[in-house]
Design a protein around this motif. Structure first.
Motif, PDB file in Angstrom:
ATOM      1  N   LEU A   1       0.818  -1.203   0.000  1.00 20.70           N
ATOM      2  CA  LEU A   1       0.000   0.000   0.000  1.00 20.70           C
ATOM      3  C   LEU A   1       0.857   1.260   0.000  1.00 20.70           C
ATOM      4  CD1 LEU A   1      -2.849  -0.925   2.462  1.00 20.70           C
ATOM      5  CD2 LEU A   1      -2.861  -1.025  -0.001  1.00 20.70           C
ATOM      6  N   LEU A   2       0.329   2.324  -0.610  1.00 23.56           N
ATOM      7  CA  LEU A   2       1.068   3.583  -0.653  1.00 23.56           C
ATOM      8  C   LEU A   2       1.164   4.220   0.733  1.00 23.56           C
ATOM      9  CD1 LEU A   2      -0.503   5.131  -3.866  1.00 23.56           C
ATOM     10  CD2 LEU A   2       1.692   3.990  -3.646  1.00 23.56           C
ATOM     11  N   ILE A   3       0.079   4.156   1.491  1.00 23.49           N
ATOM     12  CA  ILE A   3       0.066   4.733   2.826  1.00 23.49           C
ATOM     13  C   ILE A   3      -0.714   3.822   3.744  1.00 23.49           C
ATOM     14  CG2 ILE A   3       0.148   7.091   1.943  1.00 23.49           C
ATOM     15  CD1 ILE A   3      -2.806   7.339   2.564  1.00 23.49           C
ATOM     16  N   VAL A   4      -0.701   4.104   5.029  1.00 21.67           N
ATOM     17  CA  VAL A   4      -1.462   3.313   5.979  1.00 21.67           C
ATOM     18  C   VAL A   4      -2.947   3.454   5.670  1.00 21.67           C
ATOM     19  CG1 VAL A   4      -2.033   3.009   8.410  1.00 21.67           C
ATOM     20  CG2 VAL A   4       0.304   3.595   7.736  1.00 21.67           C
ATOM     21  N   SER A   5      -3.673   2.326   5.721  1.00 22.26           N
ATOM     22  CA  SER A   5      -5.096   2.353   5.410  1.00 22.26           C
ATOM     23  C   SER A   5      -5.865   3.233   6.371  1.00 22.26           C
ATOM     24  CB  SER A   5      -5.667   0.931   5.469  1.00 22.26           C
ATOM     25  OG  SER A   5      -7.065   0.964   5.403  1.00 22.26           O
ATOM     26  N   LEU A   6      -6.812   3.980   5.810  1.00 26.37           N
ATOM     27  CA  LEU A   6      -7.658   4.848   6.630  1.00 26.37           C
ATOM     28  C   LEU A   6      -9.087   4.341   6.700  1.00 26.37           C
ATOM     29  CD1 LEU A   6      -6.419   8.306   5.361  1.00 26.37           C
ATOM     30  CD2 LEU A   6      -5.909   7.253   7.541  1.00 26.37           C
ATOM     31  N   LEU A   7      -9.376   3.184   6.107  1.00 27.12           N
ATOM     32  CA  LEU A   7     -10.752   2.716   6.068  1.00 27.12           C
ATOM     33  C   LEU A   7     -11.311   2.465   7.454  1.00 27.12           C
ATOM     34  CD1 LEU A   7     -10.754   0.262   3.045  1.00 27.12           C
ATOM     35  CD2 LEU A   7     -11.529   2.615   3.123  1.00 27.12           C
ATOM     36  N   ALA A   8     -10.454   2.053   8.376  1.00 30.11           N
ATOM     37  CA  ALA A   8     -10.932   1.751   9.721  1.00 30.11           C
ATOM     38  C   ALA A   8     -10.921   2.977  10.622  1.00 30.11           C
ATOM     39  CB  ALA A   8     -10.074   0.653  10.337  1.00 30.11           C
TER      40      ALA A   8
ATOM     41  N   LEU B   1     -11.806   5.146 -12.005  1.00 30.37           N
ATOM     42  CA  LEU B   1     -10.817   4.075 -12.009  1.00 30.37           C
ATOM     43  C   LEU B   1     -10.501   3.609 -13.424  1.00 30.37           C
ATOM     44  CD1 LEU B   1     -12.090   3.986  -9.034  1.00 30.37           C
ATOM     45  CD2 LEU B   1     -11.213   1.652  -8.968  1.00 30.37           C
ATOM     46  N   LEU B   2     -11.459   3.762 -14.337  1.00 28.76           N
ATOM     47  CA  LEU B   2     -11.227   3.312 -15.706  1.00 28.76           C
ATOM     48  C   LEU B   2     -10.043   4.013 -16.351  1.00 28.76           C
ATOM     49  CD1 LEU B   2     -14.910   3.135 -17.011  1.00 28.76           C
ATOM     50  CD2 LEU B   2     -13.349   1.196 -16.714  1.00 28.76           C
TER      51      LEU B   2
ATOM     52  N   MET C   1     -11.523   5.131  -2.212  1.00 29.99           N
ATOM     53  CA  MET C   1     -11.836   4.016  -1.307  1.00 29.99           C
ATOM     54  C   MET C   1     -11.880   2.690  -2.054  1.00 29.99           C
ATOM     55  SD  MET C   1     -14.631   5.233   1.489  1.00 29.99           S
ATOM     56  CE  MET C   1     -14.054   5.998   3.007  1.00 29.99           C
ATOM     57  N   ALA C   2     -12.473   2.694  -3.243  1.00 32.04           N
ATOM     58  CA  ALA C   2     -12.504   1.479  -4.045  1.00 32.04           C
ATOM     59  C   ALA C   2     -11.091   1.040  -4.407  1.00 32.04           C
ATOM     60  CB  ALA C   2     -13.332   1.702  -5.307  1.00 32.04           C
ATOM     61  N   ALA C   3     -10.247   1.987  -4.805  1.00 29.56           N
ATOM     62  CA  ALA C   3      -8.863   1.669  -5.153  1.00 29.56           C
ATOM     63  C   ALA C   3      -8.111   1.126  -3.949  1.00 29.56           C
ATOM     64  CB  ALA C   3      -8.166   2.912  -5.703  1.00 29.56           C
ATOM     65  N   GLU C   4      -8.341   1.715  -2.772  1.00 29.90           N
ATOM     66  CA  GLU C   4      -7.652   1.227  -1.584  1.00 29.90           C
ATOM     67  C   GLU C   4      -8.079  -0.193  -1.235  1.00 29.90           C
ATOM     68  OE1 GLU C   4      -6.438   3.241   2.457  1.00 29.90           O
ATOM     69  OE2 GLU C   4      -8.488   2.500   2.585  1.00 29.90           O
ATOM     70  N   LEU C   5      -9.372  -0.475  -1.361  1.00 32.96           N
ATOM     71  CA  LEU C   5      -9.831  -1.843  -1.120  1.00 32.96           C
ATOM     72  C   LEU C   5      -9.118  -2.822  -2.052  1.00 32.96           C
ATOM     73  CD1 LEU C   5     -13.689  -1.345  -0.674  1.00 32.96           C
ATOM     74  CD2 LEU C   5     -12.129  -2.326   1.026  1.00 32.96           C
ATOM     75  N   PHE C   6      -9.000  -2.456  -3.324  1.00 32.58           N
ATOM     76  CA  PHE C   6      -8.306  -3.326  -4.268  1.00 32.58           C
ATOM     77  C   PHE C   6      -6.854  -3.560  -3.847  1.00 32.58           C
ATOM     78  CE2 PHE C   6     -11.421  -1.849  -7.691  1.00 32.58           C
ATOM     79  CZ  PHE C   6     -12.147  -3.028  -7.633  1.00 32.58           C
ATOM     80  N   LEU C   7      -6.160  -2.496  -3.487  1.00 32.06           N
ATOM     81  CA  LEU C   7      -4.758  -2.625  -3.118  1.00 32.06           C
ATOM     82  C   LEU C   7      -4.583  -3.453  -1.842  1.00 32.06           C
ATOM     83  CD1 LEU C   7      -3.491   0.950  -3.987  1.00 32.06           C
ATOM     84  CD2 LEU C   7      -2.922  -1.186  -5.159  1.00 32.06           C
ATOM     85  N   ARG C   8      -5.510  -3.339  -0.927  1.00 30.19           N
ATOM     86  CA  ARG C   8      -5.450  -4.161   0.270  1.00 30.19           C
ATOM     87  C   ARG C   8      -5.617  -5.642  -0.069  1.00 30.19           C
ATOM     88  NH1 ARG C   8      -9.296  -2.045   4.866  1.00 30.19           N
ATOM     89  NH2 ARG C   8      -7.838  -3.175   6.196  1.00 30.19           N
TER      90      ARG C   8
ATOM     91  N   LYS D   1      -5.666  17.811  -2.973  1.00 32.45           N
ATOM     92  CA  LYS D   1      -4.451  18.511  -3.385  1.00 32.45           C
ATOM     93  C   LYS D   1      -3.397  18.412  -2.291  1.00 32.45           C
ATOM     94  CE  LYS D   1      -2.806  22.945  -5.180  1.00 32.45           C
ATOM     95  NZ  LYS D   1      -3.184  24.332  -5.562  1.00 32.45           N
ATOM     96  N   GLY D   2      -2.210  17.974  -2.693  1.00 30.63           N
ATOM     97  CA  GLY D   2      -1.108  17.835  -1.748  1.00 30.63           C
ATOM     98  C   GLY D   2      -1.103  16.526  -0.991  1.00 30.63           C
ATOM     99  N   GLN D   3      -2.081  15.641  -1.255  1.00 27.56           N
ATOM    100  CA  GLN D   3      -2.174  14.351  -0.579  1.00 27.56           C
ATOM    101  C   GLN D   3      -1.881  13.216  -1.565  1.00 27.56           C
ATOM    102  OE1 GLN D   3      -2.679  13.867   2.662  1.00 27.56           O
ATOM    103  NE2 GLN D   3      -2.933  16.049   3.103  1.00 27.56           N
ATOM    104  N   PRO D   4      -1.443  12.063  -1.044  1.00 30.00           N
ATOM    105  CA  PRO D   4      -1.249  10.908  -1.935  1.00 30.00           C
ATOM    106  C   PRO D   4      -2.569  10.479  -2.569  1.00 30.00           C
ATOM    107  CG  PRO D   4      -0.270  10.519   0.231  1.00 30.00           C
ATOM    108  CD  PRO D   4      -1.110  11.751   0.351  1.00 30.00           C
ATOM    109  N   SER D   5      -2.453   9.738  -3.663  1.00 30.73           N
ATOM    110  CA  SER D   5      -3.622   9.216  -4.362  1.00 30.73           C
ATOM    111  C   SER D   5      -3.295   7.834  -4.891  1.00 30.73           C
ATOM    112  CB  SER D   5      -4.023  10.137  -5.515  1.00 30.73           C
ATOM    113  OG  SER D   5      -5.041   9.537  -6.304  1.00 30.73           O
ATOM    114  N   TYR D   6      -4.317   6.974  -4.913  1.00 31.35           N
ATOM    115  CA  TYR D   6      -4.171   5.667  -5.549  1.00 31.35           C
ATOM    116  C   TYR D   6      -4.486   5.739  -7.039  1.00 31.35           C
ATOM    117  CZ  TYR D   6      -4.272   3.794  -0.782  1.00 31.35           C
ATOM    118  OH  TYR D   6      -4.006   3.517   0.536  1.00 31.35           O
ATOM    119  N   LEU D   7      -5.055   6.840  -7.483  1.00 33.83           N
ATOM    120  CA  LEU D   7      -5.514   6.958  -8.867  1.00 33.83           C
ATOM    121  C   LEU D   7      -4.525   7.792  -9.673  1.00 33.83           C
ATOM    122  CD1 LEU D   7      -9.291   7.570  -8.073  1.00 33.83           C
ATOM    123  CD2 LEU D   7      -8.137   5.414  -8.558  1.00 33.83           C
ATOM    124  N   THR D   8      -3.372   7.219  -9.931  1.00 38.02           N
ATOM    125  CA  THR D   8      -2.290   7.953 -10.584  1.00 38.02           C
ATOM    126  C   THR D   8      -1.930   7.411 -11.966  1.00 38.02           C
ATOM    127  OG1 THR D   8      -0.667   6.554  -9.466  1.00 38.02           O
ATOM    128  CG2 THR D   8      -1.288   8.606  -8.368  1.00 38.02           C
TER     129      THR D   8
END
Length: 358
Positions: free
Chosen positions: A14-21, A205-206, A254-261, A312-319
């Motif tokens: 993962l790029l960063i620690v999960s925030l889902l919880a 995501l597409l 959130m969908a991207a993070e679930l996939f990466l997890r 802006k200024g934060q990481p993203s999974y959609l790169t």
């Protein structure tokens, strides 16, 4: 019967620690499913009743595919925009009353643009009326074991009685994939060109998450921002369902993070199949006060603080930068004596290799 049908599905740091919880008080149901086995890899309120919004159109598509298989209609059948269809609230196709398109073009526009007018037009063509079509949708949901689901219309415009759950929408997705794989490219298309208009998908995501293969987004005030998304990476086929997002950014991240997890092994599975996951009793959550009401601004800021990915200024999974598939549709104009005007064969741009087609 639904359980028997689906039992056969069970057999990257993962790029960063999960925030889902780390989102106290958040209503968002989350599901991550292994589509090859049917196992629920992650579940947070997946059985909670929820307004599906335009995720409804996945059932509209399924019932249409079934009608094609039964020989009741064909992909070349002209679909006319009636006055009732034209009067639907946006999103819309831009077609005028009386205009026609083929059923194939209509289903592409239904899925990609999430056009509410086209949903009604398809329903009228398939079943004779939208009410009869909705009855078929509910019969199909019952046969699939979608015990939390009830439909009042084929497009997902808000009705208090229109309800589903993340669990049921995941089951529906697996049925589409199993029964009608020939139509999966429709769900992976990023844009439809209709005349001078480019009708674009809201599934970010597409274009920005490698391996995305579909499926559908939805939004009304009462539901928040919903998504069912599917990916194929490294031989893994996963589905994420996120309901009730406060923004498209949050929903998609959130969908991207679930996939990466799931891909990284950060979640190892629950040992439970999606079929065996139970729906919860009760009324659907109404997100309207938080999404469109007086509390909306405060809630949006609260959600940004709790889940800042993609800001802006934060990481993203959609790169990732992916050239999404584009389908070309044709307005047939006014049909005279049921004979459509001549039309060119529609062109279809295949998926870029970075985005794996189903």
């Amino acid at each position: 019967m639904a359980a028997q049908l689906f039992r056969r599905f069970l057999a990257i740091p993962l790029l960063i620690v999960s925030l889902l919880a780390a989102t106290p008080g958040m209503a968002t149901p989350l599901l991550l499913v292994d589509m090859q086995t049917g196992e629920v890899l992650y579940n947070d309120d997946g059985g909670k009743p929820w307004h599906p919004a335009s995720l409804t159109k996945m059932m509209t598509a399924y019932v249409t595919f079934a009608a094609i298989a039964q020989g009741r209609i064909t992909l070349d059948t002209p679909i006319k925009i009636s006055k009732k269809a034209w009067n639907q609230a946006p999103a819309k196709s831009g077609l005028e009353v009386g205009s026609s398109i083929t059923l194939q073009d209509a289903v592409y526009i239904l899925i990609v643009k999430s056009a509410n007018d086209v949903a009604i037009a398809i329903a009228e063509a398939v079943s004779g009326s939208s009410d009869k079509f909705v009855a078929e949708m509910n019969q199909m949901a019952s046969a699939m074991g979608m015990t939390a689901t009830h439909f009042e219309n084929p497009n997902g415009l808000h009705d208090p009685a229109q309800v589903s759950s993340a669990r049921d929408l995941a089951v529906l997705t697996l049925y589409i994939r199993r029964d009608y794989p020939q139509y999966l490219p429709m769900f992976g298309t990023e844009a439809v060109q209709l005349g001078q208009a480019s009708l674009e998908s809201n599934n970010g995501l597409l274009e920005h998450f490698q391996g995305t293969t579909g499926m559908k987004t939805g939004y009304v005030c009462a539901s928040g921002l919903n998504i069912v998304a599917t990916i194929n990476r490294g031989g893994r086929e996963l589905m994420a369902v996120v309901l009730g997002g406060s923004s498209a950014r949050e929903r998609n991240e959130m969908a991207a993070e679930l996939f990466l997890r799931g891909l990284s092994g950060a979640v190892t599975g629950t040992g439970q199949s999606i079929v065996d996951l139970r729906n919860a009793p009760g009324e659907p959550v109404d997100m309207r006060p938080l999404i469109c009401g007086k509390k909306a601004k405060e809630y949006a800021l609260e959600r940004q603080e709790a889940f800042p990915l993609g800001l802006k200024g934060q990481p993203s999974y959609l790169t990732d930068e992916i050239s999404g598939a584009t389908y070309v549709a044709t307005d047939l104009g006014i049909i005279v004596d049921n004979v459509p005007l001549p039309r060119p064969r529609p062109s279809y741009a295949p998926m870029a290799t970075a985005s794996v087609a189903n």
